[in-house]
Design an enzyme around this catalytic site. Structure first.
Site, mmCIF file in Angstrom:
data_model
loop_
_atom_site.group_PDB
_atom_site.id
_atom_site.type_symbol
_atom_site.label_atom_id
_atom_site.label_comp_id
_atom_site.label_asym_id
_atom_site.label_seq_id
_atom_site.Cartn_x
_atom_site.Cartn_y
_atom_site.Cartn_z
ATOM 1 N N GLY A 32 20.577 41.079 -43.246
ATOM 2 C CA GLY A 32 20.211 40.599 -41.907
ATOM 3 C C GLY A 32 21.476 40.291 -41.103
ATOM 4 O O GLY A 32 22.430 39.741 -41.654
ATOM 5 N N ARG A 46 42.005 43.662 -36.895
ATOM 6 C CA ARG A 46 43.302 43.277 -36.307
ATOM 7 C C ARG A 46 44.315 42.896 -37.397
ATOM 8 O O ARG A 46 45.476 43.272 -37.315
ATOM 9 C CB ARG A 46 43.123 42.097 -35.351
ATOM 10 C CG ARG A 46 42.322 42.440 -34.097
ATOM 11 C CD ARG A 46 43.227 42.886 -32.960
ATOM 12 N NE ARG A 46 42.446 43.187 -31.775
ATOM 13 C CZ ARG A 46 42.172 42.311 -30.811
ATOM 14 N NH1 ARG A 46 42.634 41.086 -30.880
ATOM 15 N NH2 ARG A 46 41.450 42.672 -29.770
ATOM 16 N N ARG A 93 19.267 46.911 -44.857
ATOM 17 C CA ARG A 93 19.040 46.503 -46.243
ATOM 18 C C ARG A 93 18.844 47.821 -46.989
ATOM 19 O O ARG A 93 17.909 48.554 -46.704
ATOM 20 C CB ARG A 93 17.792 45.630 -46.357
ATOM 21 C CG ARG A 93 17.887 44.362 -45.497
ATOM 22 C CD ARG A 93 16.736 43.421 -45.800
ATOM 23 N NE ARG A 93 16.551 42.427 -44.742
ATOM 24 C CZ ARG A 93 17.264 41.321 -44.615
ATOM 25 N NH1 ARG A 93 18.211 41.054 -45.471
ATOM 26 N NH2 ARG A 93 17.024 40.476 -43.628
ATOM 27 N N ASP A 124 23.492 37.492 -50.136
ATOM 28 C CA ASP A 124 23.629 37.704 -51.586
ATOM 29 C C ASP A 124 23.337 39.151 -52.024
ATOM 30 O O ASP A 124 23.926 39.647 -52.983
ATOM 31 C CB ASP A 124 22.820 36.692 -52.399
ATOM 32 C CG ASP A 124 21.364 36.639 -51.980
ATOM 33 O OD1 ASP A 124 20.992 37.340 -51.008
ATOM 34 O OD2 ASP A 124 20.591 35.896 -52.616
ATOM 35 N N THR A 146 25.304 35.042 -42.978
ATOM 36 C CA THR A 146 23.844 34.916 -42.915
ATOM 37 C C THR A 146 23.488 33.585 -42.257
ATOM 38 O O THR A 146 24.159 32.574 -42.511
ATOM 39 C CB THR A 146 23.161 35.006 -44.304
ATOM 40 O OG1 THR A 146 21.809 34.531 -44.191
ATOM 41 C CG2 THR A 146 23.862 34.194 -45.377
ATOM 42 N N ASP A 148 21.086 31.806 -42.935
ATOM 43 C CA ASP A 148 20.336 30.939 -43.856
ATOM 44 C C ASP A 148 21.188 29.871 -44.547
ATOM 45 O O ASP A 148 20.647 28.921 -45.095
ATOM 46 C CB ASP A 148 19.658 31.794 -44.939
ATOM 47 C CG ASP A 148 18.704 32.824 -44.356
ATOM 48 O OD1 ASP A 148 18.253 32.633 -43.216
ATOM 49 O OD2 ASP A 148 18.400 33.815 -45.053
ATOM 50 N N ASP A 150 22.400 30.032 -47.347
ATOM 51 C CA ASP A 150 21.794 29.911 -48.684
ATOM 52 C C ASP A 150 22.639 30.572 -49.781
ATOM 53 O O ASP A 150 22.145 30.823 -50.876
ATOM 54 C CB ASP A 150 20.385 30.543 -48.667
ATOM 55 C CG ASP A 150 20.422 32.028 -48.335
ATOM 56 O OD1 ASP A 150 21.460 32.509 -47.821
ATOM 57 O OD2 ASP A 150 19.417 32.714 -48.586
ATOM 58 N N ARG A 175 9.917 20.433 -26.548
ATOM 59 C CA ARG A 175 9.634 18.992 -26.497
ATOM 60 C C ARG A 175 9.165 18.571 -25.094
ATOM 61 O O ARG A 175 8.244 17.772 -24.954
ATOM 62 C CB ARG A 175 10.864 18.191 -26.911
ATOM 63 C CG ARG A 175 10.584 16.707 -27.057
ATOM 64 C CD ARG A 175 11.832 15.942 -27.435
ATOM 65 N NE ARG A 175 12.218 16.101 -28.829
ATOM 66 C CZ ARG A 175 11.640 15.478 -29.844
ATOM 67 N NH1 ARG A 175 10.597 14.693 -29.627
ATOM 68 N NH2 ARG A 175 12.058 15.652 -31.072
ATOM 69 N N ARG A 192 14.505 32.235 -45.125
ATOM 70 C CA ARG A 192 13.969 32.934 -46.296
ATOM 71 C C ARG A 192 13.389 31.934 -47.304
ATOM 72 O O ARG A 192 12.482 31.208 -46.934
ATOM 73 C CB ARG A 192 15.041 33.805 -46.934
ATOM 74 C CG ARG A 192 14.467 34.953 -47.764
ATOM 75 C CD ARG A 192 15.550 35.820 -48.319
ATOM 76 N NE ARG A 192 16.115 36.691 -47.303
ATOM 77 C CZ ARG A 192 15.625 37.883 -46.984
ATOM 78 N NH1 ARG A 192 14.570 38.361 -47.617
ATOM 79 N NH2 ARG A 192 16.171 38.622 -46.059
ATOM 80 N N VAL A 273 14.833 35.507 -32.818
ATOM 81 C CA VAL A 273 15.687 34.991 -31.739
ATOM 82 C C VAL A 273 16.835 34.181 -32.348
ATOM 83 O O VAL A 273 17.946 34.121 -31.796
ATOM 84 C CB VAL A 273 14.831 34.171 -30.731
ATOM 85 C CG1 VAL A 273 14.416 32.829 -31.306
ATOM 86 C CG2 VAL A 273 15.547 33.980 -29.426
ATOM 87 N N ARG A 275 18.600 34.913 -34.813
ATOM 88 C CA ARG A 275 19.674 35.756 -35.349
ATOM 89 C C ARG A 275 20.600 36.297 -34.261
ATOM 90 O O ARG A 275 21.634 36.894 -34.563
ATOM 91 C CB ARG A 275 19.064 36.924 -36.132
ATOM 92 C CG ARG A 275 18.410 36.506 -37.439
ATOM 93 C CD ARG A 275 18.969 37.277 -38.613
ATOM 94 N NE ARG A 275 18.708 38.682 -38.495
ATOM 95 C CZ ARG A 275 17.767 39.342 -39.165
ATOM 96 N NH1 ARG A 275 16.989 38.697 -39.998
ATOM 97 N NH2 ARG A 275 17.618 40.618 -39.015
#
Ligand code: F6P
Length: 342
Positions: A32, A46, A93, A124, A146, A148, A150, A175, A192, A273, A275
């Site tokens: 992702g 560079r 992927r 990962d 990523t 996440d 994670d 809100r 995820r 959105v 990402r």
């Protein structure tokens, strides 16, 4: 002269040094996309060019390596990339990387293209691909990109801060309307199987409840009771953050809230959105540090390493070791948020 000493002619020694020298680096982004990936591409390109190394940008992640899909990157090709979301190299992927035949083809193509080292930026799954290619003799260095956060071996993954801020901006707007209508808003955040993003976002928006897979808590106590007591104490609206990996969907959470409290409730799935967008300062700086460190690692003759942030320091560790690490959620922060939701 002791006969254990081997003398080389100057030319031979120079050839050996040349052999070790990195002349061409490949860079790919995989999995992702994450804000800051472009900044990594810029840093790698560079730094390499400044050291006399050519750069090949591999397109569409590992799929591009298998299909020999690449373009030469110049210093000018990466102008303006610091602030640009997405990845100019595209990402994918790549299921084929699970097949040994395709992995061999990817490694053979690296040799064919004269790639002396490969920088792989992603999550990962990207690391596993790099580990396999390293085993086939391609020196790979991974950089974690990523939203996440994670990846267990590093305290930080590029893109996380931008995604948090994107979600926060959207929820702050939600809100306003929830307050106007005295409603409850149930918001699904990406991540995820993990709740790192949901927790950081939930804490930052002062959510009434944060629902994460790592600690499902007690729905009655953590959600229903919080809304009921909130109403009694004069709070007219509520934000509930649900990690996408939580065992109940956003809709199920909302239905249960309506059923148990009768409060008018709406759901919002923030989705992809999170990402996109221009990376924050934190993601730009981290991309520079990690991207430069990846090239430096290859120049130092390292292979099969991951660039990580640990205790505020950028270091490199073995991919194998990195994949075996464990990372827990910041349970203390979750508990503090739960206690403050009154
Ligand atoms: O890993 C990043 C991520 O955005 C996760 O938070 C999410 O579960 C997944 O990717 C979505 O993947 P895709 O873009 O393939 O729908």
């Amino acid at each position: 002269m002791p006969d254990t000493l081997i003398w080389f002619e100057h030319e031979e020694v120079m050839n050996m040094a040349e052999e070790k020298k990195i002349r061409r680096i490949g860079i790919l982004t995989s999995g992702g996309d994450a804000p800051g990936m472009n900044a990594v591409i810029r840093a790698v390109t560079r730094t390499s060019i400044a050291n006399g190394i050519e750069v090949l940008g591999i397109l569409h992640g590992y799929a591009g390596l298998i299909a020999n899909d690449f373009k030469v990157l110049t210093a000018r090709d990466v102008d303006g990339l610091l602030m640009k979301g997405g990845t100019i190299l595209y990402t994918a992927r790549c299921e084929e990387m699970f097949d040994p035949e395709y992995r061999q083809r990817a490694a053979d193509n690296c040799r064919f293209l004269g790639i002396d080292g490969l920088v792989c930026c992603g999550g990962d799954g990207t690391f596993r691909g790099a580990q396999e290619l390293s085993r086939l003799g391609v020196p790979c260095i991974c950089v974690s990109g990523t939203i996440d956060n994670d990846i267990p071996c590093t305290d930080y993954t590029i893109g996380f801060d931008t995604a948090c801020n994107t979600a926060i901006t959207a929820i702050d707007k939600l809100r306003d309307t929830m307050q106007s209508h005295a409603r409850c808003s149930v918001v699904e955040v990406m991540g995820r199987h993990h709740g790192h993003l949901a927790l950081a976002v939930g804490a930052s928006v002062g959510a009434a409840a944060i629902l994460v897979p790592e600690d499902p808590g007690n729905f009655e106590q953590d959600v229903v009771e919080k809304i009921r007591t909130g109403r009694i104490n004069g709070r007219n609206h509520h934000i509930i953050i649900v990690a996408e990996g939580y065992h109940m969907s956003c809709q199920q959470v909302a239905d249960k809230i309506v059923e148990e409290t009768g409060v008018d409730t709406r759901i919002t799935i923030l989705g992809h959105v999170q990402r996109g967008g221009s990376p924050t300062s934190q993601d730009r700086v981290m991309a520079i540090k990690m991207g430069c460190a990846a090239v430096e690692a290859l120049m130092a003759g390292k292979a099969q390493r991951v660039i990580v942030l640990r205790d505020n320091k950028i270091i490199d560790i073995d991919i194998e070791e990195g994949l075996q690490c464990q990372k827990d959620l910041d349970r203390n922060l979750l508990e503090q948020c739960r206690r403050m939701s009154i």
